[in-house]
Design an enzyme around this catalytic site. Structure first.
Site, PDB file in Angstrom:
ATOM      1  N   ASP A 118      24.125   5.538  11.131  1.00 55.35           N
ATOM      2  CA  ASP A 118      23.727   4.380  11.934  1.00 55.35           C
ATOM      3  C   ASP A 118      24.147   4.651  13.372  1.00 55.35           C
ATOM      4  OD1 ASP A 118      22.880   1.634  12.222  1.00 55.35           O
ATOM      5  OD2 ASP A 118      23.640   1.310  10.195  1.00 55.35           O
ATOM      6  N   ASP A 220      20.196   1.232  15.537  1.00 53.23           N
ATOM      7  CA  ASP A 220      20.450  -0.197  15.412  1.00 53.23           C
ATOM      8  C   ASP A 220      19.820  -0.944  16.591  1.00 53.23           C
ATOM      9  OD1 ASP A 220      22.246  -2.348  14.130  1.00 53.23           O
ATOM     10  OD2 ASP A 220      22.902  -2.428  16.223  1.00 53.23           O
ATOM     11  N   GLU A 282      15.622   0.110  13.774  1.00 53.87           N
ATOM     12  CA  GLU A 282      15.521  -1.307  13.419  1.00 53.87           C
ATOM     13  C   GLU A 282      14.788  -1.991  14.567  1.00 53.87           C
ATOM     14  OE1 GLU A 282      18.644  -4.876  12.359  1.00 53.87           O
ATOM     15  OE2 GLU A 282      18.893  -3.683  14.148  1.00 53.87           O
ATOM     16  N   HIS A 345      22.056  -4.668   4.591  1.00 55.72           N
ATOM     17  CA  HIS A 345      23.370  -5.295   4.773  1.00 55.72           C
ATOM     18  C   HIS A 345      23.314  -6.636   5.500  1.00 55.72           C
ATOM     19  CE1 HIS A 345      22.280  -3.188   8.376  1.00 55.72           C
ATOM     20  NE2 HIS A 345      23.200  -3.846   9.029  1.00 55.72           N
ATOM     21  N   ASP A 346      22.125  -7.022   5.987  1.00 53.47           N
ATOM     22  CA  ASP A 346      21.998  -8.289   6.718  1.00 53.47           C
ATOM     23  C   ASP A 346      21.275  -9.370   5.923  1.00 53.47           C
ATOM     24  OD1 ASP A 346      23.163  -7.241   9.061  1.00 53.47           O
ATOM     25  OD2 ASP A 346      21.241  -6.487   9.787  1.00 53.47           O
TER      26      ASP A 346
HETATM   27  C1  GLC Z   1      21.831  -5.010  13.661  1.00 55.47           C
HETATM   28  C2  GLC Z   1      22.689  -4.798  12.432  1.00 55.47           C
HETATM   29  C3  GLC Z   1      23.578  -5.999  12.217  1.00 55.47           C
HETATM   30  C4  GLC Z   1      24.451  -6.173  13.444  1.00 55.47           C
HETATM   31  C5  GLC Z   1      23.610  -6.251  14.704  1.00 55.47           C
HETATM   32  C6  GLC Z   1      24.471  -6.093  15.931  1.00 55.47           C
HETATM   33  O1  GLC Z   1      20.924  -6.038  13.507  1.00 55.47           O
HETATM   34  O2  GLC Z   1      21.862  -4.555  11.332  1.00 55.47           O
HETATM   35  O3  GLC Z   1      24.371  -5.852  11.077  1.00 55.47           O
HETATM   36  O4  GLC Z   1      25.218  -7.337  13.320  1.00 55.47           O
HETATM   37  O5  GLC Z   1      22.657  -5.217  14.776  1.00 55.47           O
HETATM   38  O6  GLC Z   1      24.875  -4.767  16.063  1.00 55.47           O
END
Ligand code: GLC
Length: 563
Positions: A118, A220, A282, A345-346
């Site tokens: 990540d 990310d 993402e 994970h979210d």
């Molecule tokens: C992304 C991650 C999440 C995190 C956010 C801030 O969306 O998937 O878990 O809280 O970024 O880094």
């Protein structure tokens, strides 16, 4: 990128392992704890590599995935559990050290498992030395590494930009007497990507990990790197109810900027200097499928795989799921590729999301049907640890044991993502065997159902979700048509079942899924009915050659190969 430097013209250079492969996301803190301190670690992952892929496709005690994606393992104060990094080139001591990481790479590669990291580069932690320096006098060397702005004429925040968590995206710093910008929490200040020094520092760090042998990155929050250079206000959407909510604005000036695509291109160019590396991103933050797939780049020179969320966000209904698959198909030209996932994970785990809207509590049936879709559509499947055994949200974590401070601070305990990050359930010993037999309390409590839902028990149970996943992955790996063939639906308006084919010029695989848990379903003759071989089915023995049944059994999920 030169014309010759494309996937089609130069497949060897680019490799395409990720097109055939299955990716498995690990949340390292709760996957496996080798040193017995209650937190998962790199040695724990190393010891579980054989479970993930022992190198023998026919072995019974392995899942046979091709790559692991690790949620962040860098040094971090853990306010956002690793998504707030304070040193990009260090491993957080909770997980081990750089030697452990090198061992992980070597051991994983020995088993043909790729390792994806990540990469959290939209922001750092506020404890990162870069930010601490940047907070000093205005002329400090890192002064311009973050977004600093003066208060506006009314002595208020510089503009109307909002944090993804809600409320203003600006926090005042007394020392500088200025505001700094943060798309997420105030402890996660956004880096200023217009500063060439920032770019250089991040690109160097990317090379550092590539040189260590990592096989790719998941970027990310990769759609919010760039900000408007004039920091203009975002326009408000019509009739918004809550002006503090991120979704109340058109994010013209803090998201999806052309410069953002340029950054991804530059990162991709670095990746392409190395063989066979993968770039996932993402791209979802308040984006739809269109904005996401644009991140492949005009010449396929940005992300290999943009993570879009429309599919996992779909309700558990055949018509809706098919619509999401069809949309992806339409937006995926021949030279590009899709990616599919159900959990991460979210998000609430799909069995918790979908059991609620399926009007039945047969989670095994839903899990098998969902797994079948995930592994038989055209695109790279990404699994989230525990999905393969049917882990569900842990909704009874006592308040004092919750860990997701970032979300709880803004949205309250009910929004905490801890419920999807609980320890992997390995066996029925204390705490699900998370700490390799040691009776220590894990960082988050294990889900109450670990006695029944665990790896050891499910390997022994022929009808388990785990054995079904294993068989599905094996079927997919052995089938060229399931990896590369075109997807085509056989029903335009699916209501109670799905039926689709994957096909090449010479081969055809059919997938049928009855979404009803109680009803047999009479099906129309939508395909040549005779002579199909069962590749995998909830209701027929593997390898049986048969004519297609005209009645689908409740929750039947079958994959056939045309003979
Ligand atoms: C992304 C991650 C999440 C995190 C956010 C801030 O969306 O998937 O878990 O809280 O970024 O880094």
């Amino acid at each position: 990128m030169s014309e010759n430097n494309t996937i089609e013209n130069n497949p060897q250079k680019f490799g395409e392992w990720w097109k055939n492969g299955v990716i498995y996301q690990i949340f390292p803190r709760t996957f496996a704890d080798a040193n017995g301190d209650g937190s998962g670690d790199l040695q724990g992952i190393i010891q579980k590599l054989d479970y993930l892929n022992d190198g023998n496709i026919d072995s019974e005690e392995s899942l046979h995935i091709d790559a692991i994606w690790l949620s962040p393992i860098n040094k971090s104060p853990m306010y956002d559990n690793g998504y707030d990094i304070s040193d990009y080139c260090q491993i957080d001591p909770v997980f081990g050290n750089i030697d452990d990481f090198e061992t992980l790479i070597a051991e994983a590669h020995q088993r043909n498992i790729k390792v994806i990291l990540d990469l959290v580069i939209n922001h750092t932690s506020n404890k990162h030395p870069w930010f601490e320096e940047s907070c000093g006098e205005k002329d400090n060397p890192k002064s311009d590494w973050y977004h600093w702005r003066n208060p506006n004429s009314e002595d208020d925040v510089p503009n109307n930009w909002l944090s993804y968590f809600g409320g203003t995206a600006w926090t005042y710093c007394e020392t500088r007497q200025q505001y700094y910008h943060h798309t997420f929490d105030k402890r996660q200040p956004d880096l200023n990507w217009r500063n060439p020094e920032v770019k250089e520092a991040i690109y160097q760090m990317i090379r550092f990990w590539l040189d260590k042998g990592v096989d790719g990155f998941r970027l990310d929050a990769s759609s919010v790197y760039s900000k408007d250079k004039d920091y203009r206000d975002n326009p408000l959407k019509a009739e918004v109810e809550d002006k503090e909510d991120f979704s109340s604005q058109h994010h013209l000036y803090d998201k999806d900027l052309p410069e953002n695509h340029q950054i991804i291109k530059e990162i991709r160019a670095i990746i392409d200097e190395y063989d066979d590396r993968l770039l996932i991103g993402e791209t979802f933050i308040s984006s739809g499928l269109y904005e996401s797939v644009m991140f492949r780049g005009v010449n396929n020179d940005e992300l290999h795989l943009p993570f879009t969320f429309d599919f996992p966000f779909s309700p558990w209904y055949p018509g809706h799921l098919q619509k999401e698959i069809a949309k992806k198909e339409l937006m995926t030209p021949d030279d590009a590729w899709s990616v599919y996932f159900l959990d991460n994970h979210d998000l609430s785990r799909h069995l918790s999301r979908w059991v609620d809207c399926s009007l039945c509590d047969n989670s095994v049936g839903i899990a098998k049907a969902a797994a079948t879709i995930l592994l038989t559509v055209k695109g790279t499947p990404v699994l989230y640890y525990g999905q393969e055994i049917g882990m569900v949200d842990h909704n009874n974590i006592p308040s004092h044991k919750l860990r997701d401070r970032a979300t709880i601070a803004h949205e309250g305990e009910s929004a905490s993502r801890d419920k999807v990050r609980t320890p992997m359930q390995w066996d029925n010993s204390n705490h699900g065997g998370f700490s390799f037999g040691k009776d220590v309390e894990p960082w988050l409590p294990v889900n109450d159902n670990y006695q029944e839902v665990n790896v050891a028990a499910e390997f022994k149970d022929e009808g388990s979700i785990l054995n079904f996943y294993q068989a599905l992955i094996r079927v997919r790996k052995k089938s060229h048509v399931l990896q590369k063939g075109c997807w085509r639906t056989l029903i335009h308006y699916p209501y109670e079942h799905l039926a689709y084919v994957r096909e090449t010029e010479s081969d055809r695989v059919l997938v049928v899924i009855n979404f009803s848990h109680e009803k047999e379903l009479q099906v129309d003759e939508y395909i040549d009915w005779e002579n199909w071989q069962v590749l995998l089915s909830t209701d027929y023995p593997t390898d049986l050659v048969m004519d297609l049944p005209k009645i689908l059994k409740p929750f039947e999920t079958s994959i056939y190969q045309k003979r």
